[in-house]
Design an enzyme around this catalytic site. Structure first.
Site, short mmCIF file in Angstrom:
data_model
loop_
_atom_site.label_atom_id
_atom_site.label_comp_id
_atom_site.label_asym_id
_atom_site.label_seq_id
_atom_site.Cartn_x
_atom_site.Cartn_y
_atom_site.Cartn_z
N PHE A 110 0.86 -1.19 0.00
CA PHE A 110 0.00 0.00 0.00
C PHE A 110 0.89 1.23 0.00
CE2 PHE A 110 -2.35 3.55 1.46
CZ PHE A 110 -3.60 3.39 0.92
N ASP A 150 9.23 3.23 1.74
CA ASP A 150 8.03 3.98 2.12
C ASP A 150 7.80 3.79 3.62
OD1 ASP A 150 5.47 4.77 2.77
OD2 ASP A 150 4.54 3.97 0.95
N LYS A 191 1.97 10.79 8.13
CA LYS A 191 1.29 10.27 9.33
C LYS A 191 1.90 10.82 10.64
CE LYS A 191 -0.76 6.04 7.46
NZ LYS A 191 -2.07 5.66 7.96
N THR A 244 2.11 24.42 -5.21
CA THR A 244 1.88 25.72 -4.57
C THR A 244 2.45 25.76 -3.17
OG1 THR A 244 -0.13 26.10 -5.82
CG2 THR A 244 0.10 27.34 -3.78
#
Lengths: 501, 501
Positions: A219, A329, A360, A384
């Site tokens: 995931f 990750d 997280k 941005t």
């Protein structure tokens, strides 16, 4: 004892209580014992079914304006405290799931509230800049003193790009890897006219057919690039277009590990051979060469699937051999729950991975990377906001508390205790639970069926425990870093009574 | 006069000044005149080259840890106020660019600082939930009273999904459109086993070959899905893989519009015919049918390219005819700068578009959509945070101030004034600038060359104006909603003196 373990909590408790602890009666004396943290209740208390009547009413309201099938309950965050989530029906739940592993210090931590009460920080929150164009005067210092501090940044990764969430951190890390890979292939030559023109209409050579390899069960997020590397559940992916990128097998170990060493080593070799095969196939047959490999140090959403340090070491060697970047990750594993700041520090890799992504528990998203991956030109990795100084100020406090209160050590110690107790329970109830596994408090166990898993999670609710599932048959623990043995015992007592029943 | 226009600013000024206005001397009397806002200086002041020595030193530090080619200066946000950005070298710049159009009320607005000083809001910021699983008790109310309020939500769009930024809002809106499109094709049938299995390895039919149509010159974000619909500058796209999705021409109008009506109408028809052709080609030849069309009401990053209301009306009719969703990307145009809450409200569409995305001035990202697009199952559009209540509380304040101070009306009036003055200047300096265009204060003009454009932006800096370019030859105005004629005059005086020089 807790006084020694959590000096800052004690120091700040009057502040924390002033604002939030209106529902719980606690005395300073009790905080000195190995019990609840300051402000916390002694134990969970369940007054209604969950979801209760107020949650059910609010769910109906919310369902008028959005899809709410994933909502479990409505929380009263002003009343929640430490390891306890209080819901709108007055149920007080020991939270071992902590907002899908995203709250490092639990609810209403006094240090976080203190930071937000500081007018200087309120100015930061009121003036969110476009960090890539007009960073604030403190930004270079903050990056250095918070994200890049020794003991915080993974060793050897000196470069930082800040983002907003896990998905966009992985997406931008992919882009960064593609730029690095293309630059290597270009050997210093400038962009060609054909490349500059073809990329504007999504065609090669400007938009090259490069890929990121991922693993079954992984995931990595839900935006279209990161979703192309996610393979944990079909409901995340069905009906959404995806890139044709290679997907290798992730080791599926037999537990207990110590009784299955040989088979699990063979499993490592099977998966690594598949990695090699896929690199060759996507390079020569498919003509979609692999620029990067993304992997979780522990597959989390996919079922808390672990792989050995040797697997990761060899995977890195394969990537290096082929000139492919390794992206670890750490969105769910990073920030301390495994007892180290980064889970991959458990693996003794030969050298730092090219990229490490986070979000997280780190409050802010982003990625660390090696200097050679720094994009050569401006505006290639850009947006941005490029992160949020209002989240970095929270991370700064979180890291201060982690250090001051030895929360990495706490996670190791509490994790070891929890793991030991769970394994003993697994032996007692071997027809119901198995394969207890974990690092630090990042722990899971498997149930004998998906139905049993769902029943246990539901019954845990009724006993005042907020837990979460992962994979198809597992229950995962994702408590705050302030979780102690005292909380473990409450969780285990509830679990034991369910397994007995 | 300003007293009437901005009652809240006046009311709160002592609060605002207490915290931030240490560098400017201002008296309550002056605030009653049509001049600077409370706390603002009279005019810009430039003490050094820009970037000045302190910015240059900080840039060197930051360059050690990341790519900084896009950084223009380092700001002192505690000293910045209203429409003025103060940099670390003490330069005070009138900011007509406002953090790439993302700050609705300018710097240190007292109402925003007031909200952040409220302990109840600090609790919200300290306890960021996983909104899709454990929303707070006020969340349904907040969505209804802030984002879905009459006058805020686009008429007819009753459904809301919150996100974090513009890119992830568009990415998730794409997914939502794909789910809706696939469900229509499926006619109520359940997922097949083949679909559920093939999507896990990124293959059709589970991962279908559907597309989103976009327009040349468009900008919709930089993650891999949204980047596949972005076509403004090659540097955003080169070396990054993209989906093979159709790209139609966006009208390129001749200015002044009133002298080129016929040609511009023909241009509309040319582009719309291309849309039809591409729908057919991607459906029958390429077998990558178009599920959605994404378009900006004004192409912003791509050069402030406008299209007529008739173009948008006909585009919507084409989309409806083919059962394709129309997604209007209001990330840069939304939140008031065009004088309406949403720019597409200028177009008198037959019916609401299927989806409207937002971010930037709205503080929080997300999208509105029609009820029929609500995903049928949970966890299809989902992520850990699903937005941020800490940003919604800022939006609530922003919307209150917009209403109380009539800032939409202000943007219309100031925009009309600015446009008129610029057009008169364009007539005076027609060899240098042309094609002045805009709605509200969302205004741009073209320069006779990219070189001249860059020179003007640089010279504006030296005269104390922070402006920004867009497209290859344009300068765009993106001031705060509190920008007045007084500020316009300062900008125009600087521009005139440059064009004269």
């Amino acid at each position: 004892m807790l006084f020694k373990r959590f000096p800052s909590l004690l120091r700040n408790q009057s502040f924390g209580r002033r604002i939030v602890c209106t529902v719980f009666e606690t005395t300073p004396e009790r905080c000195l014992t190995s019990g609840p943290l300051p402000g916390e209740p002694n134990k969970p208390s369940v007054l209604t079914e969950i979801p209760g009547p107020t949650s059910t009413r609010l769910l109906k309201e919310l369902s008028d304006v959005q899809q709410t099938g994933s909502v479990q309950l409505f929380a009263d965050y002003a009343k929640s405290i430490g390891n306890y989530l209080v819901d709108v029906d007055g149920n007080t739940l020991l939270d071992v799931y902590m907002q899908i592993s995203s709250m490092p210090l639990g609810y209403n931590h006094p240090a976080m509230l203190g930071a937000l009460a500081d007018p200087a920080n309120q100015i930061i929150l009121a003036n969110r800049p476009a960090l890539g164009v007009f960073p604030g005067k403190d930004w270079p210092n903050k990056l250095r003193d918070v994200l890049l501090k020794k003991g915080v940044a993974p060793a050897g990764l000196t470069q930082i790009t800040t983002m907003m969430c896990g998905s966009c951190s992985n997406e931008n890390a992919f882009k960064n890897i593609f730029l690095w890979y293309a630059a290597k292939k270009r050997h210093g030559a400038p962009f060609t006219k054909e490349e500059m023109e073809s990329c504007m209409i999504n065609q090669s050579p400007g938009s090259p057919r490069y890929s990121i390899m991922s693993f079954k069960g992984a995931f990595h997020g839900r935006t279209l690039g990161s979703l192309s590397t996610t393979h944990s559940k079909y409901i995340h992916k069905i009906d959404v277009p995806a890139f044709d990128w290679p997907i290798a097998s992730f080791p599926e170990y037999k537990y207990p590990l110590e009784q299955n060493t040989r088979e699990n080593q063979q499993e490592d070799q099977r998966c690594l051979a598949e990695v090699e095969d896929l690199i060759a196939k996507y390079d020569t047959q498919k003509k979609i060469p692999v620029a990067g490999i993304i992997i979780e140090p522990i597959q989390s959403e996919g079922g808390d699937n672990h792989a050995s340090p040797e697997f990761f070491q060899q995977l890195q060697r394969i990537a290096k051999k082929h000139g492919i970047a390794l992206l670890i990750d750490e969105v769910q594993t990073g920030g301390g729950p495994t007892g180290k700041m980064w889970c991959h520090e458990h693996f003794n890799l030969d050298s730092p991975p090219e990229v490490v992504t986070f979000s997280k528990k780190m409050q802010i998203g982003g990625y660390y990377h090696l200097p050679e991956l720094k994009p050569k030109q401006a505006y290639q990795v850009f947006n941005t906001w490029m992160g949020d100084p209002g989240k970095l100020l929270l991370l700064e406090v979180v890291l201060d508390v982690i250090k001051r209160d030895n929360l990495l050590e706490n996670a190791s110690r509490v994790g070891d205790y929890t793991l030991k107790q769970l394994i003993s329970m697994e032996n007692e109830f071997s027809n119901q639970i198995s394969a207890t596994r974990g690092r630090g408090t990042f722990i899971a166990f498997s149930c004998s069926s998906a139905k049993l898993r769902d029943e246990i999670v539901k019954k845990l609710h009724s006993k005042g425990i907020q837990a979460g599932g992962c994979g198809s048959v597992s229950i995962r623990l994702r408590p705050a870093l302030t979780f102690t043995e005292y909380h473990t015992d409450i969780f285990l007592d509830a679990l034991r009574s369910i397994l007995k029943g």
